[in-house]
Scaffold this motif. Structure first.
Motif, short mmCIF file in Angstrom:
data_model
loop_
_atom_site.label_atom_id
_atom_site.label_comp_id
_atom_site.label_asym_id
_atom_site.label_seq_id
_atom_site.Cartn_x
_atom_site.Cartn_y
_atom_site.Cartn_z
N GLU A 143 46.14 -3.80 59.99
CA GLU A 143 44.73 -3.46 60.16
C GLU A 143 44.18 -4.26 61.33
O GLU A 143 44.65 -5.36 61.61
CB GLU A 143 43.96 -3.82 58.88
CG GLU A 143 42.49 -3.41 58.90
CD GLU A 143 41.79 -3.78 57.59
OE1 GLU A 143 42.13 -3.20 56.55
OE2 GLU A 143 40.92 -4.65 57.63
N GLY A 144 43.22 -3.69 62.02
CA GLY A 144 42.58 -4.40 63.14
C GLY A 144 41.19 -3.87 63.38
O GLY A 144 40.72 -2.98 62.67
N HIS A 145 40.54 -4.47 64.38
CA HIS A 145 39.16 -4.08 64.66
C HIS A 145 38.91 -3.90 66.15
O HIS A 145 39.42 -4.68 66.96
CB HIS A 145 38.18 -5.15 64.12
CG HIS A 145 38.32 -5.36 62.65
ND1 HIS A 145 39.10 -6.37 62.13
CD2 HIS A 145 37.82 -4.67 61.61
CE1 HIS A 145 39.07 -6.29 60.80
NE2 HIS A 145 38.30 -5.27 60.46
N LEU A 146 38.15 -2.87 66.45
CA LEU A 146 37.62 -2.68 67.79
C LEU A 146 36.15 -3.07 67.70
O LEU A 146 35.40 -2.46 66.94
CB LEU A 146 37.69 -1.22 68.22
CG LEU A 146 39.01 -0.64 68.71
CD1 LEU A 146 38.80 0.82 69.09
CD2 LEU A 146 39.54 -1.43 69.89
N GLU A 147 35.78 -4.07 68.46
CA GLU A 147 34.37 -4.46 68.46
C GLU A 147 33.74 -3.91 69.74
O GLU A 147 34.11 -4.30 70.85
CB GLU A 147 34.26 -5.99 68.40
CG GLU A 147 32.83 -6.46 68.24
CD GLU A 147 32.71 -7.98 68.24
OE1 GLU A 147 33.71 -8.65 67.87
OE2 GLU A 147 31.66 -8.48 68.63
N VAL A 148 32.80 -3.00 69.56
CA VAL A 148 32.15 -2.36 70.71
C VAL A 148 30.84 -3.09 70.99
O VAL A 148 29.99 -3.22 70.11
CB VAL A 148 31.88 -0.87 70.41
CG1 VAL A 148 31.24 -0.20 71.63
CG2 VAL A 148 33.17 -0.16 70.04
N ARG A 149 30.69 -3.58 72.24
CA ARG A 149 29.48 -4.33 72.60
C ARG A 149 28.70 -3.60 73.67
O ARG A 149 29.27 -2.82 74.43
CB ARG A 149 29.85 -5.72 73.12
CG ARG A 149 30.41 -6.61 72.02
CD ARG A 149 30.70 -7.99 72.55
NE ARG A 149 31.18 -8.86 71.48
CZ ARG A 149 31.71 -10.06 71.68
NH1 ARG A 149 31.82 -10.53 72.90
NH2 ARG A 149 32.12 -10.78 70.66
#
Ligand SMILES: [Cu+2]
Length: 149
Positions: A143-149
């Motif tokens: 599992e992982g995360h894309l953090e959109v800023r």
């Protein structure tokens, strides 16, 4: 090949059983490192404005698995399955954003995925493959995360 000896015809008839047994044994290999987060990576767009990243898929992890990207700029993700014999997938699902991708990547293969995310936030991705009664790959740490800023 009409005159197969009994021995050879057994081998070809039993092949699915042998492959299944082998895959079963591969899944028994102990797994180290449970859902570890890799250091976060902040993508910088290339000259053409595209943010590019390669994610390695192994049993059972994505690396990197914590990726910071900029909104309103295209993202090109190369997914490489480095596992031996074990298929993985890349699922990213956010119905509120109209986002849904589910991409299968066979062992040893790679696939390119293009994303264009406009809404800041954290998007979870994972592998939902599961073998028989074993925990899903996501439960094993894929599992992982894309953090959109
Ligand atoms: Cu997987």
């Amino acid at each position: 090949m009409e005159n197969l000896s009994p021995r050879w015809s057994c081998l070809s008839n039993c092949r699915p059983l042998l492959v299944g047994g082998f895959l079963f044994l591969v899944h028994l290999i102990p797994v180290t490192g449970f859902a570890e987060t890799t250091p976060s990576i902040t993508l910088v767009p290339d000259e053409d404005g595209v943010q590019r990243i390669t994610i390695l898929m192994e049993s059972y992890s994505f690396s990197p698995n914590d990726i910071i990207i900029q909104a309103d700029k295209p993202v090109s993700i190369r997914l490489e399955n480095h596992s031996f014999l074990i298929p993985h997938n890349f699922v990213i699902d956010n119905p509120a954003m109209g986002l849904h991708h589910e991409i299968d990547i066979s062992a040893g293969d790679s696939v390119n995925l293009q994303l264009f995310l406009t809404t800041p936030g954290t998007y979870t991705f994972y592998c939902d493959k599961q073998f028989l009664f074993f925990p899903s790959h996501r439960e094993e740490g894929m599992e992982g995360h894309l953090e959109v800023r």
